[in-house]
Design a protein around this motif. Structure first.
Motif, short mmCIF file in Angstrom:
data_model
loop_
_atom_site.label_atom_id
_atom_site.label_comp_id
_atom_site.label_asym_id
_atom_site.label_seq_id
_atom_site.Cartn_x
_atom_site.Cartn_y
_atom_site.Cartn_z
N TYR A 1 -25.63 -37.19 -1.49
CA TYR A 1 -26.01 -36.11 -0.58
C TYR A 1 -24.82 -35.67 0.28
O TYR A 1 -24.57 -34.47 0.43
CB TYR A 1 -27.18 -36.55 0.30
N VAL A 2 -24.09 -36.62 0.82
CA VAL A 2 -22.93 -36.27 1.65
C VAL A 2 -21.88 -35.55 0.80
O VAL A 2 -21.29 -34.55 1.24
CB VAL A 2 -22.35 -37.53 2.33
N ALA A 3 -21.65 -36.02 -0.42
CA ALA A 3 -20.68 -35.36 -1.31
C ALA A 3 -21.12 -33.93 -1.62
O ALA A 3 -20.31 -33.00 -1.62
CB ALA A 3 -20.51 -36.17 -2.59
N LEU A 4 -22.43 -33.75 -1.87
CA LEU A 4 -22.95 -32.41 -2.13
C LEU A 4 -22.75 -31.50 -0.92
O LEU A 4 -22.34 -30.34 -1.07
CB LEU A 4 -24.44 -32.49 -2.49
N GLU A 5 -23.01 -32.01 0.26
CA GLU A 5 -22.81 -31.21 1.47
C GLU A 5 -21.34 -30.82 1.64
O GLU A 5 -21.03 -29.70 2.05
CB GLU A 5 -23.29 -31.97 2.71
N LEU B 1 -31.06 -54.11 -5.01
CA LEU B 1 -31.05 -52.96 -5.91
C LEU B 1 -31.54 -51.70 -5.20
O LEU B 1 -30.91 -50.63 -5.31
CB LEU B 1 -31.91 -53.25 -7.14
N VAL B 2 -32.64 -51.80 -4.47
CA VAL B 2 -33.16 -50.65 -3.73
C VAL B 2 -32.15 -50.19 -2.68
O VAL B 2 -31.94 -48.99 -2.49
CB VAL B 2 -34.53 -50.98 -3.10
N THR B 3 -31.53 -51.13 -2.01
CA THR B 3 -30.51 -50.78 -1.02
C THR B 3 -29.36 -50.02 -1.66
O THR B 3 -28.90 -49.00 -1.12
CB THR B 3 -29.98 -52.05 -0.32
N TYR B 4 -28.89 -50.47 -2.81
CA TYR B 4 -27.80 -49.79 -3.50
C TYR B 4 -28.22 -48.39 -3.97
O TYR B 4 -27.44 -47.44 -3.88
CB TYR B 4 -27.31 -50.61 -4.69
N ILE B 5 -29.45 -48.27 -4.45
CA ILE B 5 -29.93 -46.95 -4.89
C ILE B 5 -29.99 -45.99 -3.70
O ILE B 5 -29.54 -44.84 -3.80
CB ILE B 5 -31.30 -47.08 -5.58
N MET B 6 -30.54 -46.45 -2.58
CA MET B 6 -30.64 -45.58 -1.40
C MET B 6 -29.25 -45.22 -0.87
O MET B 6 -29.01 -44.07 -0.46
CB MET B 6 -31.48 -46.24 -0.31
N ALA B 7 -28.34 -46.17 -0.86
CA ALA B 7 -26.97 -45.88 -0.43
C ALA B 7 -26.32 -44.88 -1.38
O ALA B 7 -25.59 -43.98 -0.95
CB ALA B 7 -26.15 -47.16 -0.36
N GLY B 8 -26.61 -45.00 -2.67
CA GLY B 8 -26.09 -44.05 -3.65
C GLY B 8 -26.61 -42.64 -3.40
O GLY B 8 -25.85 -41.67 -3.48
N PHE B 9 -27.92 -42.53 -3.09
CA PHE B 9 -28.48 -41.22 -2.75
C PHE B 9 -27.77 -40.63 -1.54
O PHE B 9 -27.47 -39.43 -1.51
CB PHE B 9 -29.98 -41.32 -2.45
N ALA B 10 -27.52 -41.45 -0.53
CA ALA B 10 -26.84 -40.97 0.68
C ALA B 10 -25.44 -40.48 0.36
O ALA B 10 -25.01 -39.43 0.84
CB ALA B 10 -26.82 -42.07 1.74
#
Length: 124
Positions: free
Chosen positions: A19-23, A7-16
């Motif tokens: 972030y890339v989409a925002l950039e 779950l933590v891995t999926y959340i961190m990957a989601g943040f990444a």
């Protein structure tokens, strides 16, 4: 630990991904100089010069772990020290105006990297 770890891995990957989409969106819009790296750099050059130190500490913590706990600070104390250093740097940034050249910000980044590596290590 398996399900929580996933779950933590999926959340961190989601943040990444977010972030890339925002950039990508910020790079493609019509506004100049509005990407996160430019905004962070300008903030660090102004009053928030703790940003390079904090980012360096996070990088050292996540990616440069050591096998032994050299200083025996435990899990919470390095975070409290990091927060305290950031608060002190923020106060200095708002109270004492001074020029922050790129070499100064680079030194803070490297010092933060060492801090994250030596004092806040993940102890692999």
């Amino acid at each position: 630990m398996g399900e929580a770890y996933r779950l933590v891995t999926y959340i961190m990957a989601g943040f990444a991904v977010v972030y890339v989409a925002l950039e990508i969106v910020l790079n493609l819009n019509e506004v100049d100089n509005d990407t996160s790296n430019i905004i962070l750099f300008e903030a660090a050059k102004d009053k928030l010069f703790f940003i390079p130190f904090g980012l360096g500490a996070i990088m050292g913590h996540l990616f440069l772990g050591v096998k032994t706990d050299y200083f025996g600070l435990g899990d919470g104390l390095p975070v409290i020290i990091l927060f305290s250093l950031a608060a002190i740097m923020t106060l200095i940034g708002f109270k004492v105006p001074f020029k922050k050249p790129v070499w100064f910000l680079s030194i803070l980044l490297i010092l933060g990297l060492f801090y994250g590596h030596l004092f806040w290590s993940m102890n692999f």
